[in-house]
Design a protein around this motif. Structure first.
Motif, short mmCIF file in Angstrom:
data_model
loop_
_atom_site.label_atom_id
_atom_site.label_comp_id
_atom_site.label_asym_id
_atom_site.label_seq_id
_atom_site.Cartn_x
_atom_site.Cartn_y
_atom_site.Cartn_z
N ILE A 21 55.25 42.81 45.86
CA ILE A 21 55.68 42.72 44.46
C ILE A 21 57.13 42.30 44.38
N GLN A 22 57.98 42.86 45.24
CA GLN A 22 59.40 42.50 45.25
C GLN A 22 59.61 41.06 45.70
N ILE A 23 58.82 40.62 46.66
CA ILE A 23 59.00 39.26 47.19
C ILE A 23 58.51 38.21 46.20
N THR A 24 57.32 38.41 45.66
CA THR A 24 56.68 37.37 44.83
C THR A 24 57.03 37.46 43.36
N LYS A 25 57.55 38.63 42.91
CA LYS A 25 57.82 38.88 41.49
C LYS A 25 56.54 38.91 40.66
N LEU A 26 55.40 39.18 41.33
CA LEU A 26 54.13 39.31 40.64
C LEU A 26 53.86 40.79 40.35
N SER A 27 52.92 41.04 39.44
CA SER A 27 52.56 42.41 39.12
C SER A 27 51.61 42.98 40.17
N TYR A 28 51.47 44.30 40.14
CA TYR A 28 50.56 44.96 41.08
C TYR A 28 49.13 44.46 40.88
N LEU A 85 46.80 42.62 43.70
CA LEU A 85 45.47 43.15 44.01
C LEU A 85 44.41 42.07 43.84
N GLN A 86 44.56 41.23 42.83
CA GLN A 86 43.60 40.16 42.59
C GLN A 86 43.63 39.14 43.74
N ILE A 87 44.84 38.80 44.20
CA ILE A 87 44.97 37.86 45.32
C ILE A 87 44.29 38.42 46.57
N ARG A 88 44.54 39.69 46.85
CA ARG A 88 43.96 40.32 48.04
C ARG A 88 42.43 40.39 47.95
N GLN A 89 41.92 40.77 46.81
CA GLN A 89 40.47 40.85 46.64
C GLN A 89 39.81 39.49 46.78
N ASN A 90 40.48 38.47 46.28
CA ASN A 90 39.96 37.10 46.40
C ASN A 90 39.92 36.65 47.85
N ILE A 91 40.97 36.98 48.59
CA ILE A 91 41.02 36.60 50.02
C ILE A 91 39.95 37.35 50.80
N ILE A 92 39.79 38.64 50.53
CA ILE A 92 38.77 39.43 51.24
C ILE A 92 37.37 38.91 50.96
N ALA A 93 37.11 38.55 49.69
CA ALA A 93 35.78 38.06 49.31
C ALA A 93 35.44 36.74 49.99
N ASN A 94 36.45 35.89 50.21
CA ASN A 94 36.20 34.56 50.75
C ASN A 94 36.36 34.44 52.26
N TYR A 95 37.11 35.35 52.89
CA TYR A 95 37.44 35.16 54.30
C TYR A 95 37.05 36.32 55.20
N SER A 96 36.57 37.41 54.65
CA SER A 96 36.22 38.56 55.50
C SER A 96 34.79 38.45 56.00
N ALA A 97 34.55 39.10 57.13
CA ALA A 97 33.19 39.23 57.66
C ALA A 97 32.59 40.51 57.13
N PHE A 98 31.36 40.44 56.67
CA PHE A 98 30.71 41.60 56.09
C PHE A 98 29.68 42.16 57.06
N PRO A 99 29.50 43.47 57.07
CA PRO A 99 28.57 44.09 58.03
C PRO A 99 27.12 43.70 57.75
N VAL A 100 26.36 43.63 58.84
CA VAL A 100 24.94 43.34 58.76
C VAL A 100 24.19 44.47 59.46
N LYS A 101 23.09 44.92 58.86
CA LYS A 101 22.30 45.97 59.47
C LYS A 101 21.71 45.50 60.79
N GLY A 102 21.72 46.39 61.77
CA GLY A 102 21.21 46.04 63.09
C GLY A 102 19.77 45.58 63.06
N ILE A 103 18.95 46.24 62.25
CA ILE A 103 17.53 45.87 62.19
C ILE A 103 17.35 44.49 61.58
N ASP A 104 18.22 44.13 60.62
CA ASP A 104 18.14 42.79 60.02
C ASP A 104 18.53 41.72 61.04
#
Length: 342
Positions: free
Chosen positions: A40-47, A51-70
């Protein structure tokens, strides 16, 4: 890891990216690991915006768990055994080539590696109606030889070249004949190990007091070959895993020098028991130590007494005994079974 850019989120404007870069925050991992209050201090953006930036990055670039049986069911439904059409070879390797694996056939020049690949490709294309991608790096592919193999088995051109009307075919195997033709220009024909090649080239050049820029050029040349080999190995592993196919590659087996033939390697365990069996401990696949562990199974083909008889042995495998072997014949019909597997 992906580098931060304006396309990731509208809030990541140029001025925001510039401020982040000044604080050495360059990638998505950097911005996810950094404290929110500090961002927040670096970018001068709001909390809320952070949070929106982080959620967007997680949704597009994270690996999601898969059930072993699947994951198990997916592998089970897409895995298949591809028979080679050579009964003794299929018996030795457990029924055929398993999809999702990399197989290698190595042997000395003239041992029958290409004949084996042509026989396997003709069998899969005709009997199983599966597409075969045959990559010829030596520029000596013989369509006449394939036709001879098919005709000797009673197949006709009209049958073997027929395609279904819908044009639907599945690729199950990719054959690469051969690997050394791709990498020998970089690694050198007479030196098997990339690191050893680099050492000996530099040693020889320093002996003759060649200019330092020449030494540097050869070092870059050799390291480029290892880089390409690494990239190719990763690509092959991705293809067999993602598309559930088999890679069958051809490699050259080289005679070990006396000083290299030392005990303790553990990679070649084929033990001769009668006059006709392979002596694997005096042969080594080309392309150096890096490539040794890339194939899941390495088959060693050996000419017996300068005749049409050949022996195929398991030189290295993650699932098969290295004491397995079989005998085959090479004739007009291609590679056929001889005495069965042992």
């Amino acid at each position: 890891m992906a580098r931060l850019c304006t396309q990731m989120n509208p809030l990541l404007e140029e001025r925001v990216l510039k401020r982040l870069h000044q604080r050495k925050i360059f990638t998505i991992v950097d911005i996810l690991q950094e404290n929110a209050d500090k961002l927040i201090q670096i970018t001068k953006l709001s909390y809320k915006e952070i949070l929106q930036i982080r959620q967007n990055i997680i949704a597009n670039y994270s690996a999601f768990p898969v059930k072993g049986i699947d994951a198990y069911n997916e592998i089970l439904s897409n895995t298949a055994l591809i028979p080679s059409g050579i009964e003794s070879l299929d018996a030795m390797i457990g029924g055929g080539f398993l999809t999702g694996k990399i197989y290698e056939v190595c042997g000395s020049s003239g041992s029958g590696k290409t004949q084996l690949c042509l026989t396997v490709s003709a069998h899969i294309a005709h009997d199983f109606k599966q597409e075969v991608h045959y990559i010829d790096t030596k520029t000596d592919f013989s369509g006449k030889r394939v036709q001879e193999v098919l005709e000797s088995k009673g197949y006709h051109d009209e049958t073997s070249l027929h395609h279904d009307q819908d044009g639907h075919h599945s690729v199950r195997i990719i054959i690469l004949d051969s690997l050394p033709a791709l990498f020998f220009p970089f690694l050198g024909k007479n030196l098997n190990d990339g690191k050893i090649s680099l050492f000996f080239h530099c040693k020889r050049m320093s002996t003759y007091e060649l200019p330092s820029y020449t030494v540097l050029y050869v070092m870059i040349h050799l390291l480029s070959g290892l880089t390409l080999m690494n990239q190719m190995a990763n690509t092959m592993k991705y293809i067999v895993t993602e598309y559930h196919v088999t890679f069958l590659v051809v490699n050259l087996a080289m005679q070990l020098l006396e000083e290299e033939n030392v005990a303790g390697d553990g990679s070649n365990e084929c033990i001769p028991q009668d006059g006709n069996l392979v002596i694997c401990d005096t042969m080594k696949p080309a392309l150096g130590k890096y490539w040794l562990d890339i194939p899941c199974t390495r088959l060693f083909i050996h000419k017996i007494n300068s005749t049409e008889r050949r022996q195929i042995a398991v030189m290295k495998s993650t699932s098969l005994s290295t004491k397995k072997r079989c005998k085959v014949l090479i004739n007009q019909k291609g590679v056929i079974s001889a005495l069965g597997s042992e």
